[in-house]
Write a protein that holds these residues in place. Structure first.
Motif, PDB file in Angstrom:
ATOM      1  N   LEU A 103       0.846  -1.203   0.000  1.00  0.00           N
ATOM      2  CA  LEU A 103       0.000   0.000   0.000  1.00  0.00           C
ATOM      3  C   LEU A 103       0.880   1.252   0.000  1.00  0.00           C
ATOM      4  O   LEU A 103       0.577   2.233  -0.680  1.00  0.00           O
ATOM      5  CB  LEU A 103      -0.932   0.016   1.222  1.00  0.00           C
ATOM      6  N   ALA A 141       2.010   1.827  -3.560  1.00  0.00           N
ATOM      7  CA  ALA A 141       0.920   2.350  -4.399  1.00  0.00           C
ATOM      8  C   ALA A 141       0.677   3.820  -4.061  1.00  0.00           C
ATOM      9  O   ALA A 141       0.524   4.670  -4.947  1.00  0.00           O
ATOM     10  CB  ALA A 141      -0.347   1.524  -4.198  1.00  0.00           C
ATOM     11  N   VAL A 196      -9.403   0.566   1.841  1.00  0.00           N
ATOM     12  CA  VAL A 196      -9.300  -0.740   1.186  1.00  0.00           C
ATOM     13  C   VAL A 196     -10.443  -1.594   1.726  1.00  0.00           C
ATOM     14  O   VAL A 196     -10.502  -1.892   2.919  1.00  0.00           O
ATOM     15  CB  VAL A 196      -7.943  -1.415   1.489  1.00  0.00           C
ATOM     16  N   LEU A 197     -11.355  -1.921   0.842  1.00  0.00           N
ATOM     17  CA  LEU A 197     -12.582  -2.600   1.246  1.00  0.00           C
ATOM     18  C   LEU A 197     -12.316  -3.785   2.175  1.00  0.00           C
ATOM     19  O   LEU A 197     -12.948  -3.920   3.223  1.00  0.00           O
ATOM     20  CB  LEU A 197     -13.320  -3.062  -0.015  1.00  0.00           C
ATOM     21  N   GLU A 198     -11.360  -4.615   1.797  1.00  0.00           N
ATOM     22  CA  GLU A 198     -11.120  -5.853   2.552  1.00  0.00           C
ATOM     23  C   GLU A 198     -10.660  -5.601   3.984  1.00  0.00           C
ATOM     24  O   GLU A 198     -10.798  -6.484   4.833  1.00  0.00           O
ATOM     25  CB  GLU A 198     -10.084  -6.724   1.838  1.00  0.00           C
ATOM     26  N   PRO A 212     -11.331  -1.923  -3.965  1.00  0.00           N
ATOM     27  CA  PRO A 212     -10.861  -3.284  -3.694  1.00  0.00           C
ATOM     28  C   PRO A 212      -9.337  -3.279  -3.574  1.00  0.00           C
ATOM     29  O   PRO A 212      -8.662  -2.511  -4.273  1.00  0.00           O
ATOM     30  CB  PRO A 212     -11.292  -4.079  -4.934  1.00  0.00           C
ATOM     31  N   LEU A 213      -8.813  -4.096  -2.687  1.00  0.00           N
ATOM     32  CA  LEU A 213      -7.374  -4.226  -2.503  1.00  0.00           C
ATOM     33  C   LEU A 213      -6.645  -4.423  -3.824  1.00  0.00           C
ATOM     34  O   LEU A 213      -5.582  -3.840  -4.073  1.00  0.00           O
ATOM     35  CB  LEU A 213      -7.120  -5.431  -1.572  1.00  0.00           C
ATOM     36  N   GLN A 214      -7.216  -5.247  -4.714  1.00  0.00           N
ATOM     37  CA  GLN A 214      -6.508  -5.617  -5.939  1.00  0.00           C
ATOM     38  C   GLN A 214      -6.098  -4.400  -6.779  1.00  0.00           C
ATOM     39  O   GLN A 214      -5.045  -4.415  -7.413  1.00  0.00           O
ATOM     40  CB  GLN A 214      -7.362  -6.596  -6.769  1.00  0.00           C
ATOM     41  N   LEU A 245      -5.022  -1.564  -5.821  1.00  0.00           N
ATOM     42  CA  LEU A 245      -3.778  -0.984  -5.308  1.00  0.00           C
ATOM     43  C   LEU A 245      -2.604  -1.951  -5.448  1.00  0.00           C
ATOM     44  O   LEU A 245      -1.467  -1.543  -5.698  1.00  0.00           O
ATOM     45  CB  LEU A 245      -3.965  -0.542  -3.856  1.00  0.00           C
TER      46      LEU A 245
END
Lengths: 296, 296
Positions: free
Chosen positions: A274, A277, A291-293, B269-271, B273
Motif C-alpha cells: 500500500l 501504491a 481498502v474494502l477488505e 478493492p485491494l486488488q 492498489l
C-alpha cells in the motif's frame, strides 16, 4: 481487520515428527491464531513455526507451545548444527497490521515474565525488546550455547532479564523479543556484470552509507544469466520498498543498465505494498480503511 | 481471504426509519455477511444499502432483504424523486476478491430466479447480467418507472427475464445484475485553468477515444484553487488506476503542468492498489497470497 502480530518461534526439535506435532498442536488449539508454516530441519534438529493472530492470542499460543516443548525436549540430549540455548530457543513477535513495534515489545515482556514465572525457564530479551544493548543481537545472547550458558548464566552480565540465574534442567533458557517484519526483496538488472550489482548493493546498504534498514548483496543469477541485487528489508516502515527500488533504478542508470523487475520472496505485510501504491499514485489523504477488505 | 462479493441493493424507502431498520436487519442476520453502509435519502425516498460477504451468503441476505421490502413497502403509495420500479428497485453484485464478474452474473441469475419464484416479483437482468442488450443500462430497464411499467410489462419487449409478465401488486418489479466495482478517482493538477483539466479528461475518457472503462470530467476545485480531473473507473481490471494516472501525467506535461496528487474517494478493492504496486515496482511472479493478510 483487527490488530495482527506474527510470531515465529524456533524449537530445538527437527527430527521427531510426533514431538513437532505436539508442539504445533498447542498453537492450532488457540482460537484467534492461524498457523502459516512449519519448517523442520533435521540437520539443524530444529523447527521454525510461523503463526499470526491477535496479540493476546498469539502470546497465549507461544506460551503453550513453549510449555509443551519444555515437557518433550531434553536439551541434555539435544544435538544439532544450529546454535541454540533451549528447548524453545527464540520467540520473536513481529507487527503485521495495526500494531506498533512497541506493542510487540510489550508482548515480549509479558510472555517472558509468564514463561519465567510459570515454567521456571530463564528469559533473555533481544532485538527491539532488549533492555541491555549487548543483547540486541541474537548471536550475542546465545554465546556459548546451551552447554556454555549453564555455567555462564551465573555471571552478572549473563543473568537473564526474567527468572532466576539458573538454567531449567532440561529446557535450558529462551530468548524472547520483537522485531520488524523482514521482507526478502530482489531487484534484477539487465546485465551479466555482477560487479555492477555489487556496486549498487553497496550504494543502498547501511554498512556502506546507504539506507539504515537495508542489507544487500550483488549476486549472479545463473539460470537467468542476470545480475541481481538481493536485499533484506529489515524495517520497511523506516526504509520503504519504493525508495530502494527507485535508488537502484537511478544507480543502475549511471552504468547504462536497466532494472528488469523485482521480486518479493515469500510473504509481505499488506502495508508495504500500500505504501508503494500510495507513493507512486501520489495519493492524498489515503487511509488504509479505504481498502474494502480491511473492513472485514 | 475467501471469495468476496459486494452487494448494493436500493430500496424504495428513505423516510420511515423503522422500515429501513427492518430491511437492514435481514442483512445483519445472515452470518458470513458484513454490513458496510446504509444511506437513506428522504427526498429520493430511497435507501442504498452496502454489504459484503461470501457469494452465497450475500445472495441469501439480498433475498431476505428483498422479501422484507416487499412486505413493508407499497409501491402504490410510493413517491420520490429517484426513478424506481419496485420496493426493491435494483440489486447489483460486484466482485471484490477472488471472484470473477462471471460468478457475479451467475449469482444474479440465481437470485433473480429465487425472487421471481418465491416472492412472485418479476425480475429484469441488467449490466453484465443482461440477457438482452437493450437491458444493459439501468435507465432503459426502468423506462416509465413503476407506474408506466404496470401496463408496459405486458408487451413482449418488456417481459421480465424471470417471473410472469405482471407486476407484483405492491412490490412492483426488481432489477438484478452484476457489474465491476466503481472506483471514484480524482487527479489534481497544479493549474487554475479548468480547460486543461477538461482537455485531459477528454484524452482519457472512452467517449472521446480514451480508455474503455473511464468516465472523466475536468472541474475546478475552488477550495484548493486547483483544476481537477474527476474520474469514474468503471472497471479497474480492464483499465487500471496506474495507466490512467500515467496518461494524465503525460498529457499534463504537454501543457507544462504537473500532477500534484490523486485521491481515491471512498472504498477500493485491494486488488486495484496491488496492481499499482506491482506495476511500479515491476514485480515478477507476484501472487496475491504473498500478502500476509490475505492468508487469514
Amino acid at each position: 481487520m483487527s490488530k495482527l502480530v506474527e510470531c515465529v518461534p524456533n524449537f530445538s526439535e527437527g527430527r521427531r515428527p510426533e514431538v513437532i506435532d505436539a508442539i504445533v498442536n498447542e498453537v492450532r488449539k488457540v482460537s484467534g491464531v492461524k498457523l502459516l508454516d512449519v519448517k523442520p530441519d533435521a540437520s539443524h534438529n530444529r523447527v521454525v513455526v510461523t503463526f499470526v493472530g491477535e496479540p493476546q492470542a498469539a502470546k497465549q499460543a507461544a506460551f503453550h507451545a513453549c510449555a509443551k516443548a519444555a515437557e518433550l525436549i531434553d536439551m541434555e540430549k539435544h544435538q544439532g548444527e544450529h546454535p541454540r540455548i533451549g528447548a524453545t530457543d527464540v520467540i520473536p513477535f513481529i507487527p503485521v497490521s495495526e500494531v506498533s513495534l512497541e506493542e510487540c515489545v510489550q508482548l515480549a515482556n509479558e510472555l517472558g515474565q509468564e514463561i519465567a514465572g510459570k515454567l521456571n525457564i530463564p528469559i533473555y530479551l533481544y532485538e527491539a525488546a532488549a533492555k541491555i544493548p549487548a543483547r540486541k543481537n541474537l548471536p550475542d545472547v546465545r554465546k556459548g550455547q546451551y552447554e556454555g550458558l549453564k555455567m555462564a548464566i551465573a555471571k552478572p552480565e549473563r543473568h537473564p532479564d526474567f527468572g532466576q540465574a539458573k538454567m531449567h534442567p532440561t529446557a535450558g533458557a529462551t530468548v524472547v523479543g520483537a522485531r520488524q517484519f523482514l521482507i526478502a526483496y530482489n531487484i534484477n538488472l539487465d546485465t551479466r556484470d555482477v560487479n555492477i550489482a555489487k556496486k549498487i548493493a553497496s550504494a543502498i546498504r547501511e554498512a556502506k552509507g546507504g539506507y539504515r534498514y537495508v542489507r544487500a548483496m550483488g549476486v549472479m543469477i545463473e539460470e537467468r544469466n542476470m545480475a541481481q541485487v538481493t536485499i533484506n528489508m529489515v524495517d520497511y516502515t523506516g526504509t520503504p520498498l519504493h525508495r530502494v527500488f527507485e535508488t537502484v533504478k537511478s544507480e543502475a542508470a549511471r552504468y547504462g543498465i536497466n532494472v528488469v523487475g523485482s521480486e518479493i520472496v515469500g510473504l509481505t505485510p499488506l502495508q508495504a505494498l500500500l505504501d508503494a501504491a500510495e507513493f507512486y499514485l501520489r495519493l492524498e489523504g489515503f487511509e488504509r480503511k479505504q481498502v474494502l477488505e480491511t473492513n472485514l
